[in-house]
Design an enzyme around this catalytic site. Structure first.
Site, PDB file in Angstrom:
ATOM      1  N   VAL A  63      58.502  30.628  27.040  1.00 35.24           N
ATOM      2  CA  VAL A  63      57.854  29.588  28.524  1.00 35.24           C
ATOM      3  C   VAL A  63      58.209  28.010  28.049  1.00 35.24           C
ATOM      4  CG1 VAL A  63      56.971  31.685  29.050  1.00 35.24           C
ATOM      5  CG2 VAL A  63      55.891  30.381  28.441  1.00 35.24           C
ATOM      6  N   ASN A  89      51.848  34.987  32.917  1.00 41.87           N
ATOM      7  CA  ASN A  89      50.907  35.501  31.721  1.00 41.87           C
ATOM      8  C   ASN A  89      50.621  35.034  30.584  1.00 41.87           C
ATOM      9  OD1 ASN A  89      48.927  37.897  30.381  1.00 41.87           O
ATOM     10  ND2 ASN A  89      51.320  38.414  29.701  1.00 41.87           N
ATOM     11  N   SER A 143      41.632  31.268  32.943  1.00 39.32           N
ATOM     12  CA  SER A 143      40.811  31.751  32.337  1.00 39.32           C
ATOM     13  C   SER A 143      39.478  31.808  32.513  1.00 39.32           C
ATOM     14  CB  SER A 143      40.685  31.007  31.070  1.00 39.32           C
ATOM     15  OG  SER A 143      40.427  32.077  29.638  1.00 39.32           O
ATOM     16  N   TYR A 157      42.771  24.596  24.459  1.00 35.25           N
ATOM     17  CA  TYR A 157      42.910  25.983  25.446  1.00 35.25           C
ATOM     18  C   TYR A 157      42.049  25.444  26.857  1.00 35.25           C
ATOM     19  CZ  TYR A 157      42.812  31.131  26.764  1.00 35.25           C
ATOM     20  OH  TYR A 157      42.828  32.444  27.783  1.00 35.25           O
ATOM     21  N   ALA A 159      41.167  23.187  28.709  1.00 33.13           N
ATOM     22  CA  ALA A 159      41.820  21.944  29.435  1.00 33.13           C
ATOM     23  C   ALA A 159      43.001  22.477  29.797  1.00 33.13           C
ATOM     24  CB  ALA A 159      42.196  20.957  28.378  1.00 33.13           C
ATOM     25  N   SER A 160      43.663  23.618  29.342  1.00 29.21           N
ATOM     26  CA  SER A 160      45.518  23.862  29.533  1.00 29.21           C
ATOM     27  C   SER A 160      44.743  25.167  30.663  1.00 29.21           C
ATOM     28  CB  SER A 160      46.103  24.867  28.694  1.00 29.21           C
ATOM     29  OG  SER A 160      45.343  25.640  28.418  1.00 29.21           O
ATOM     30  N   LYS A 161      43.831  25.713  30.748  1.00 33.49           N
ATOM     31  CA  LYS A 161      43.584  26.704  31.776  1.00 33.49           C
ATOM     32  C   LYS A 161      42.781  26.161  33.220  1.00 33.49           C
ATOM     33  CE  LYS A 161      44.693  30.485  29.503  1.00 33.49           C
ATOM     34  NZ  LYS A 161      46.278  30.949  30.403  1.00 33.49           N
ATOM     35  N   ILE A 190      39.232  39.565  27.678  1.00 29.41           N
ATOM     36  CA  ILE A 190      39.290  41.073  27.651  1.00 29.41           C
ATOM     37  C   ILE A 190      39.903  41.678  26.008  1.00 29.41           C
ATOM     38  CG2 ILE A 190      41.087  42.479  28.516  1.00 29.41           C
ATOM     39  CD1 ILE A 190      39.623  40.361  30.388  1.00 29.41           C
TER      40      ILE A 190
HETATM   41  P1  NAD Z   1      48.578  38.602  23.642  1.00 27.00           P
HETATM   42  O1  NAD Z   1      48.244  37.690  22.443  1.00 27.00           O
HETATM   43  O2  NAD Z   1      48.132  40.309  23.900  1.00 27.00           O
HETATM   44  O3  NAD Z   1      50.269  38.615  24.589  1.00 27.00           O
HETATM   45  C1  NAD Z   1      49.608  36.918  25.024  1.00 27.00           C
HETATM   46  C2  NAD Z   1      51.756  37.512  25.503  1.00 27.00           C
HETATM   47  O4  NAD Z   1      52.913  36.213  25.286  1.00 27.00           O
HETATM   48  C3  NAD Z   1      52.652  38.058  23.371  1.00 27.00           C
HETATM   49  O5  NAD Z   1      53.128  38.882  23.808  1.00 27.00           O
HETATM   50  C4  NAD Z   1      53.027  36.452  23.358  1.00 27.00           C
HETATM   51  O6  NAD Z   1      54.236  37.073  21.833  1.00 27.00           O
HETATM   52  C5  NAD Z   1      53.350  36.343  24.583  1.00 27.00           C
HETATM   53  N1  NAD Z   1      54.083  34.663  23.879  1.00 27.00           N
HETATM   54  C6  NAD Z   1      53.668  33.790  23.339  1.00 27.00           C
HETATM   55  N2  NAD Z   1      53.862  32.580  23.181  1.00 27.00           N
HETATM   56  C7  NAD Z   1      55.371  33.194  24.373  1.00 27.00           C
HETATM   57  C8  NAD Z   1      56.498  32.103  24.863  1.00 27.00           C
HETATM   58  N3  NAD Z   1      56.397  31.031  23.787  1.00 27.00           N
HETATM   59  N4  NAD Z   1      57.349  32.762  25.459  1.00 27.00           N
HETATM   60  C9  NAD Z   1      56.946  34.501  25.937  1.00 27.00           C
HETATM   61  N5  NAD Z   1      55.657  34.550  25.264  1.00 27.00           N
HETATM   62  C10 NAD Z   1      55.175  34.164  25.372  1.00 27.00           C
HETATM   63  O7  NAD Z   1      47.295  37.790  25.176  1.00 27.00           O
HETATM   64  P2  NAD Z   1      46.454  38.242  25.819  1.00 27.00           P
HETATM   65  O8  NAD Z   1      45.123  38.772  25.689  1.00 27.00           O
HETATM   66  O9  NAD Z   1      47.038  39.507  26.497  1.00 27.00           O
HETATM   67  O10 NAD Z   1      47.011  37.102  26.822  1.00 27.00           O
HETATM   68  C11 NAD Z   1      47.456  37.414  27.735  1.00 27.00           C
HETATM   69  C12 NAD Z   1      47.205  36.037  29.081  1.00 27.00           C
HETATM   70  O11 NAD Z   1      45.564  35.949  29.110  1.00 27.00           O
HETATM   71  C13 NAD Z   1      47.268  34.782  27.936  1.00 27.00           C
HETATM   72  O12 NAD Z   1      47.324  33.565  29.003  1.00 27.00           O
HETATM   73  C14 NAD Z   1      45.390  34.111  27.711  1.00 27.00           C
HETATM   74  O13 NAD Z   1      45.541  33.106  27.798  1.00 27.00           O
HETATM   75  C15 NAD Z   1      44.639  34.899  29.227  1.00 27.00           C
HETATM   76  N6  NAD Z   1      43.629  34.717  28.524  1.00 27.00           N
HETATM   77  C16 NAD Z   1      42.919  35.922  27.807  1.00 27.00           C
HETATM   78  C17 NAD Z   1      41.670  36.359  27.509  1.00 27.00           C
HETATM   79  C18 NAD Z   1      41.602  37.333  26.342  1.00 27.00           C
HETATM   80  O14 NAD Z   1      40.668  37.178  26.194  1.00 27.00           O
HETATM   81  N7  NAD Z   1      42.128  38.176  26.107  1.00 27.00           N
HETATM   82  C19 NAD Z   1      41.120  35.719  28.414  1.00 27.00           C
HETATM   83  C20 NAD Z   1      41.227  35.322  29.228  1.00 27.00           C
HETATM   84  C21 NAD Z   1      42.424  34.534  29.614  1.00 27.00           C
END
Ligand code: NAD
Length: 255
Positions: A63, A89, A143, A157, A159-161, A190
């Site tokens: 992405v 996502n 987030s 992170y 700031a990005s969110k 999560i």
């Molecule tokens: P995860 O690491 O389990 O999954 C993220 C996926 O994104 C992975 O499959 C990875 O290979 C893919 N990815 C990474 N860079 C990429 C790129 N350049 N192009 C395409 N795909 C790419 O993470 P998750 O916990 O399922 O997080 C999903 C989203 O939720 C993220 O945006 C994260 O910031 C956000 N989030 C997560 C939490 C948490 O506690 N897990 C909390 C708040 C927000």
């Protein structure tokens, strides 16, 4: 079957919440385009869905790279037709991202190039396709940290969110008149690989977060995706520009 026949693009669908979203969207009848940088996990997600009788295809996508996004979006269009849902996502939270005073520029740029620029590129190519049919739903994953300070900093992170939330509001205003809704979900902590690889190994950070969590547990991917299914569906026709906290109540907790 609330997403029957809807073409849904989900980024980062090889792992964690993205993978759960791909499975749950397909179970609701969606045609799921798995956009993922990691070929093995992306292909696995699509294959698992097909084996369960659903419709899914893997498209290689980084992405953060405009050409890669353009190509993946075009291929998904060729396979599934005009997209109705864009689920932004994909995101990273590297351990090297700490306080502004000790985070390298390269780490800052990497976080922004995926978490923010990735959404910009996806929207740049998907919105014109959605606009052809005057319908679409964009779901951006921000987030809970975007609205809170943190004693265990991850400043790039965070700031990005915050940027994801601002962009979501701008998209909601610009494109709803063209039939495209935009909303953001702010998940709390999560249990996914992203978090378990970092936070759950750091006992102090883990205990800090659990002690502030009124629900007494970390979230599950499904807790977030149930909301995403609603946002993707026609039931959410009047839900636009919403920034939805799903966090077990952690952001409401004055400790
Ligand atoms: P995860 O690491 O389990 O999954 C993220 C996926 O994104 C992975 O499959 C990875 O290979 C893919 N990815 C990474 N860079 C990429 C790129 N350049 N192009 C395409 N795909 C790419 O993470 P998750 O916990 O399922 O997080 C999903 C989203 O939720 C993220 O945006 C994260 O910031 C956000 N989030 C997560 C939490 C948490 O506690 N897990 C909390 C708040 C927000």
């Amino acid at each position: 079957m609330r997403l029957q026949e809807k073409a849904c693009l989900i980024t980062g669908a090889g792992s964690g919440m993205g993978k759960t979203a791909a499975r749950m969207f397909a179970a609701e009848g969606a045609k799921v385009a798995v956009l993922e940088i990691d070929e093995t996990s992306g292909k696995e997600t699509a294959e698992e869905i097909r084996e369960a009788g659903g419709s899914a295809e893997y498209f290689a996508c980084d992405v953060s790279k405009e050409e890669s996004v353009k190509e993946a979006v075009e291929k998904a269009y060729d396979s599934f037709g005009p997209p109705e849902v864009l689920y932004n996502n994909a995101g990273i939270m590297p351990a090297e991202d700490h306080s502004v005073i000790d985070t390298d520029e390269a780490v800052w740029d990497r976080v922004f190039s995926i978490n923010v620029k990735g959404i910009y590129f996806m929207c740049k190519y998907v919105i014109p396709q959605m606009a052809q049919r005057q319908r679409g739903s964009i779901i951006n994953i921000a987030s809970f940290v975007a609205s809170m300070g943190c004693s265990v900093p991850q400043d790039a992170y965070t700031a990005s969110k915050g940027a994801v939330i601002s962009l979501t509001k701008s998209l909601a205003i610009q494109f709803r008149p063209k039939g495209i809704r935009s909303n953001a979900i702010c998940p709390g902590p999560i249990e996914t690989p992203l978090m378990t690889e970092w936070l759950l190994k750091d006992e102090q950070a883990r205990q800090l977060r659990l002690s502030r969590q009124p629900s007494g547990r970390f979230g599950r991917a499904e807790d977030i995706v149930h909301c995403a299914v609603y946002l993707a569906s026609d039931e959410a026709d009047w839900t636009n520009g919403a920034i939805i906290q799903i966090d077990g109540g952690i952001t409401s907790n004055y400790f």
